[in-house]
Design a protein around this motif. Structure first.
Motif, PDB file in Angstrom:
ATOM      1  N   ALA A  14       0.856  -1.272   0.036  1.00 51.68           N
ATOM      2  CA  ALA A  14       0.003   0.071  -0.080  1.00 51.68           C
ATOM      3  C   ALA A  14       0.989   1.183   0.006  1.00 51.68           C
ATOM      4  O   ALA A  14       1.868   1.129   0.202  1.00 51.68           O
ATOM      5  N   ASN A  15       0.175   2.361  -0.405  1.00 53.91           N
ATOM      6  CA  ASN A  15       0.880   3.583  -0.015  1.00 53.91           C
ATOM      7  C   ASN A  15       0.099   4.275   1.017  1.00 53.91           C
ATOM      8  O   ASN A  15      -0.993   4.174   1.273  1.00 53.91           O
ATOM      9  N   GLU A  16       0.975   4.912   2.063  1.00 51.66           N
ATOM     10  CA  GLU A  16       0.326   5.627   3.328  1.00 51.66           C
ATOM     11  C   GLU A  16       0.303   6.840   2.944  1.00 51.66           C
ATOM     12  O   GLU A  16       1.138   7.525   2.116  1.00 51.66           O
ATOM     13  N   PHE A  17      -0.983   7.276   3.340  1.00 52.76           N
ATOM     14  CA  PHE A  17      -1.365   8.952   3.269  1.00 52.76           C
ATOM     15  C   PHE A  17      -1.636   9.375   4.622  1.00 52.76           C
ATOM     16  O   PHE A  17      -2.110   8.795   5.545  1.00 52.76           O
ATOM     17  N   SER A  18      -1.362  10.734   4.952  1.00 57.10           N
ATOM     18  CA  SER A  18      -1.736  11.466   6.121  1.00 57.10           C
ATOM     19  C   SER A  18      -3.275  11.524   6.143  1.00 57.10           C
ATOM     20  O   SER A  18      -3.637  11.717   5.093  1.00 57.10           O
ATOM     21  N   VAL A  19      -4.033  11.491   6.959  1.00 55.92           N
ATOM     22  CA  VAL A  19      -5.369  11.885   7.298  1.00 55.92           C
ATOM     23  C   VAL A  19      -5.462  13.607   7.035  1.00 55.92           C
ATOM     24  O   VAL A  19      -4.807  14.211   8.103  1.00 55.92           O
ATOM     25  N   SER A  20      -6.439  13.911   6.393  1.00 57.07           N
ATOM     26  CA  SER A  20      -6.384  15.560   6.095  1.00 57.07           C
ATOM     27  C   SER A  20      -7.287  15.951   7.431  1.00 57.07           C
ATOM     28  O   SER A  20      -7.961  15.188   8.128  1.00 57.07           O
TER      29      SER A  20
ATOM     30  N   GLU B 134      -3.527   3.465   0.456  1.00 50.70           N
ATOM     31  CA  GLU B 134      -4.030   3.296  -0.861  1.00 50.70           C
ATOM     32  C   GLU B 134      -3.689   1.815  -1.440  1.00 50.70           C
ATOM     33  O   GLU B 134      -2.600   1.587  -1.101  1.00 50.70           O
ATOM     34  N   ILE B 135      -4.771   1.087  -1.644  1.00 48.94           N
ATOM     35  CA  ILE B 135      -4.350  -0.325  -2.374  1.00 48.94           C
ATOM     36  C   ILE B 135      -4.792  -0.389  -3.611  1.00 48.94           C
ATOM     37  O   ILE B 135      -5.870   0.270  -4.105  1.00 48.94           O
ATOM     38  N   TYR B 136      -4.563  -1.385  -4.185  1.00 49.20           N
ATOM     39  CA  TYR B 136      -5.620  -1.738  -5.693  1.00 49.20           C
ATOM     40  C   TYR B 136      -6.794  -2.356  -5.179  1.00 49.20           C
ATOM     41  O   TYR B 136      -6.953  -3.121  -4.150  1.00 49.20           O
ATOM     42  N   SER B 137      -7.628  -1.974  -5.909  1.00 54.47           N
ATOM     43  CA  SER B 137      -9.218  -2.202  -5.548  1.00 54.47           C
ATOM     44  C   SER B 137      -9.307  -3.734  -5.443  1.00 54.47           C
ATOM     45  O   SER B 137     -10.007  -4.334  -4.527  1.00 54.47           O
ATOM     46  N   PHE B 138      -8.646  -4.614  -6.405  1.00 60.48           N
ATOM     47  CA  PHE B 138      -9.222  -5.813  -6.272  1.00 60.48           C
ATOM     48  C   PHE B 138      -8.389  -6.616  -5.086  1.00 60.48           C
ATOM     49  O   PHE B 138      -9.037  -7.680  -4.946  1.00 60.48           O
ATOM     50  N   GLU B 139      -7.622  -5.911  -4.295  1.00 57.76           N
ATOM     51  CA  GLU B 139      -7.007  -6.480  -3.087  1.00 57.76           C
ATOM     52  C   GLU B 139      -8.009  -6.479  -2.011  1.00 57.76           C
ATOM     53  O   GLU B 139      -7.614  -7.028  -1.016  1.00 57.76           O
ATOM     54  N   TYR B 140      -8.938  -5.429  -1.909  1.00 61.32           N
ATOM     55  CA  TYR B 140      -9.698  -5.320  -0.768  1.00 61.32           C
ATOM     56  C   TYR B 140     -10.994  -5.932  -0.801  1.00 61.32           C
ATOM     57  O   TYR B 140     -11.691  -5.930  -1.745  1.00 61.32           O
TER      58      TYR B 140
ATOM     59  N   GLY C 176     -12.150   3.628  -9.064  1.00 63.96           N
ATOM     60  CA  GLY C 176     -11.373   2.684 -10.117  1.00 63.96           C
ATOM     61  C   GLY C 176     -10.773   1.794  -9.736  1.00 63.96           C
ATOM     62  O   GLY C 176     -11.127   0.906  -8.726  1.00 63.96           O
ATOM     63  N   GLU C 177      -9.340   1.725  -9.942  1.00 67.16           N
ATOM     64  CA  GLU C 177      -8.405   0.558  -9.759  1.00 67.16           C
ATOM     65  C   GLU C 177      -7.910   0.592  -8.165  1.00 67.16           C
ATOM     66  O   GLU C 177      -7.106  -0.076  -7.636  1.00 67.16           O
ATOM     67  N   LYS C 178      -8.067   1.808  -7.494  1.00 70.52           N
ATOM     68  CA  LYS C 178      -7.354   1.980  -6.267  1.00 70.52           C
ATOM     69  C   LYS C 178      -8.780   2.238  -5.308  1.00 70.52           C
ATOM     70  O   LYS C 178      -9.648   2.847  -5.588  1.00 70.52           O
ATOM     71  N   THR C 179      -8.364   1.624  -4.208  1.00 64.38           N
ATOM     72  CA  THR C 179      -9.289   1.943  -2.815  1.00 64.38           C
ATOM     73  C   THR C 179      -8.304   2.530  -1.676  1.00 64.38           C
ATOM     74  O   THR C 179      -7.304   2.247  -1.459  1.00 64.38           O
ATOM     75  N   ARG C 180      -9.073   3.626  -1.324  1.00 66.05           N
ATOM     76  CA  ARG C 180      -8.405   4.321  -0.281  1.00 66.05           C
ATOM     77  C   ARG C 180      -9.111   3.876   1.090  1.00 66.05           C
ATOM     78  O   ARG C 180     -10.250   3.989   1.337  1.00 66.05           O
ATOM     79  N   ILE C 181      -8.368   3.414   1.989  1.00 68.20           N
ATOM     80  CA  ILE C 181      -8.772   2.910   3.344  1.00 68.20           C
ATOM     81  C   ILE C 181      -8.331   3.960   4.576  1.00 68.20           C
ATOM     82  O   ILE C 181      -7.151   4.041   4.633  1.00 68.20           O
ATOM     83  N   THR C 182      -9.321   4.127   5.452  1.00 71.10           N
ATOM     84  CA  THR C 182      -8.972   4.955   6.317  1.00 71.10           C
ATOM     85  C   THR C 182      -9.387   4.180   7.682  1.00 71.10           C
ATOM     86  O   THR C 182     -10.191   3.579   7.927  1.00 71.10           O
TER      87      THR C 182
END
Length: 102
Positions: free
Chosen positions: A35-41, A60-66, A88-94
């Motif tokens: 995954a890519n890590e992002f800060s929470v806004s 953020e991960i690829y959607s097919f993996e979630y 789309g092809e990405k899913t953001r997980i908080t």
């Protein structure tokens, strides 16, 4: 610029199984994904705080993996997934850190 998924997280799914004498037990299964890590806004943090949630990490991960998992582990810490947004092809997980028992 394309970001490479370089953080390792473990998506955790929970199943209810029965032991030998019929007791129902939760059994967690971990699955490794990158995954890519992002800060929470700030706005995301305050919007969630209104409902009693405390978002602490976003990945953020690829959607097919979630597959609808409700928990994940990152650097040995368990987090509860409070939102998954697919684009789309990405899913953001908080997620928020799970308080230790006790």
């Amino acid at each position: 610029m394309k970001l490479r998924h370089h953080e390792v997280i473990y998506l955790i799914s929970t199943q209810i199984i029965e032991d030998e004498i019929g007791n129902q037990i939760e059994q967690d299964t971990e699955r490794k994904v990158y995954a890519n890590e992002f800060s929470v806004s700030q706005s995301e943090f305050y919007n969630a705080a209104v409902t009693g949630m405390r978002p602490s990490k976003s990945f953020e991960i690829y959607s097919f993996e979630y597959n609808g998992e409700e928990k994940l582990k990152h650097n040995g810490v368990i987090y509860r997934i409070i939102r998954a947004e697919t684009r789309g092809e990405k899913t953001r997980i908080t997620c928020e850190r799970v308080a230790a028992d006790g």
